[in-house]
Write an enzyme that holds these catalytic residues in place. Structure first.
Site, PDB file in Angstrom:
ATOM      1  N   SER A 108     -64.484   4.240  10.908  1.00  0.00           N
ATOM      2  CA  SER A 108     -64.820   3.221  10.185  1.00  0.00           C
ATOM      3  C   SER A 108     -66.039   3.430   9.464  1.00  0.00           C
ATOM      4  O   SER A 108     -66.107   4.465   8.577  1.00  0.00           O
ATOM      5  CB  SER A 108     -65.320   1.982  11.266  1.00  0.00           C
ATOM      6  OG  SER A 108     -65.395   0.676  10.493  1.00  0.00           O
ATOM      7  N   ASP A 161     -54.992  -3.130  13.128  1.00  0.00           N
ATOM      8  CA  ASP A 161     -56.394  -3.296  12.695  1.00  0.00           C
ATOM      9  C   ASP A 161     -56.846  -4.453  11.858  1.00  0.00           C
ATOM     10  O   ASP A 161     -56.230  -4.662  10.634  1.00  0.00           O
ATOM     11  CB  ASP A 161     -56.838  -1.815  11.953  1.00  0.00           C
ATOM     12  CG  ASP A 161     -58.403  -1.718  11.734  1.00  0.00           C
ATOM     13  OD1 ASP A 161     -59.002  -2.833  11.667  1.00  0.00           O
ATOM     14  OD2 ASP A 161     -58.785  -0.428  11.663  1.00  0.00           O
ATOM     15  N   HIS A 188     -58.445  -1.234  15.812  1.00  0.00           N
ATOM     16  CA  HIS A 188     -59.862  -0.724  15.227  1.00  0.00           C
ATOM     17  C   HIS A 188     -60.823  -0.220  16.254  1.00  0.00           C
ATOM     18  O   HIS A 188     -61.616   0.485  16.014  1.00  0.00           O
ATOM     19  CB  HIS A 188     -60.699  -1.796  14.510  1.00  0.00           C
ATOM     20  CG  HIS A 188     -61.521  -0.977  13.476  1.00  0.00           C
ATOM     21  ND1 HIS A 188     -61.095  -0.299  12.368  1.00  0.00           N
ATOM     22  CD2 HIS A 188     -63.015  -1.067  13.444  1.00  0.00           C
ATOM     23  CE1 HIS A 188     -62.292  -0.031  11.753  1.00  0.00           C
ATOM     24  NE2 HIS A 188     -63.379  -0.232  12.483  1.00  0.00           N
TER      25      HIS A 188
END
Length: 278
Positions: free
Chosen positions: A147, A223, A256
């Protein structure tokens, strides 16, 4: 440097450490997994940059990387995600800016610029500390992240040719100039100079500088941040235009979090080990 704790792990040692950082101007913490092979030789070192709200402990606890790293003889290093104790007004007001959200940039805006220098910390200072204090082969370094940390890994590798020999990311913020997280961080840390922003945007950097090996990216299709924050298709298009080898794997049903990361961690470690063999 001081040792906070060390733990026997898959024949190696998982440790947590702290030191006085010259780049940050404060104490910084980081974790290191030393595989069993360090008893006979210096080993390749792989840096992992974590995402928003994480610390130096998150990767070591949640990613499930040590077993395969021990097999492959990879040292794993994970720094914290921001300075701690800077006491900058507003640094605890939101979860996506300030503490736990250094975004791996060198801030130029006051009052952030004094301590929020995570780019230089990760790419300049920490590798020197690791090479001095641990049996790491600084000629065989790789970098990856998740991320915000995936963004940091891509930017760090693209801006420092020759420093890293392998590169991958999990669900990276691949075009931060185009997403709310990136715009908020860049405006806060860098001001409104979009030329400065572009120096921390992998989709912009890849247009003028490439990576010598293939880049591996895994992206979960479930996600919740995919559509408005991550923009893997922008980076994919930029790589195609620049003839940059990219392996972008879209994983059906994965979100995620670290269940996603741990599922594909072995693939990433083997990707890095292949690039770091020589």
């Amino acid at each position: 440097m001081k040792t906070l704790s060390e733990h026997k792990c898959f024949g190696g040692v998982q440790g947590y450490y702290a030191h006085a950082s010259t780049q940050i101007g404060l104490e910084m913490r980081f974790s290191v997994f030393q595989p069993p092979q360090v008893t006979t030789a210096r080993v390749p070192v792989l840096y992992y940059l974590a995402g928003l709200t994480c610390t130096e402990e998150t990767f070591a606890i949640k990613a499930g990387a040590q077993r395969v790293a021990a097999e492959l003889g990879l040292m794993l290093v994970a720094p914290d995600t921001s300075p701690r104790g800077a006491n900058v007004p507003g640094e605890t007001d939101s979860w996506d800016f300030g503490i736990g959200a250094g975004f791996y940039v060198d801030a130029t805006n006051e009052p952030w610029c004094k301590h929020y220098r995570m780019y230089s910390y990760v790419t300049r200072e920490l590798p020197v500390i690791v090479a001095e204090k641990f049996p790491a082969d600084e000629g065989r370094q790789g970098i990856f992240g998740h991320s915000m940390g995936g963004h940091g890994a891509l930017v760090g590798a693209l801006r420092n040719p020759g420093l890293y020999k392998s590169l991958s990311a999990f669900a990276p913020i691949a075009a931060p100039m185009r997403c709310p997280w990136g715009k908020k961080a860049f405006m806060g840390y860098l001001g409104d100079d979009h030329a400065a922003w572009a120096q921390y945007d992998a989709s912009e950097l890849i247009k003028s500088t490439g990576f010598p090996g293939p880049i591996l990216i895994d992206q979960g299709l479930a996600d919740k941040f995919l559509s408005d924050q991550l923009n893997p298709e922008v980076f994919e298009a930029a790589c195609r235009e620049a003839d940059q080898p990219l392996i972008l794997r879209r994983q059906e049903g994965y979100d995620h979090g670290y269940f996603f990361i741990s599922t594909f961690m072995e693939d990433h470690l083997r990707h890095h080990a292949l690039q770091l063999k020589t």
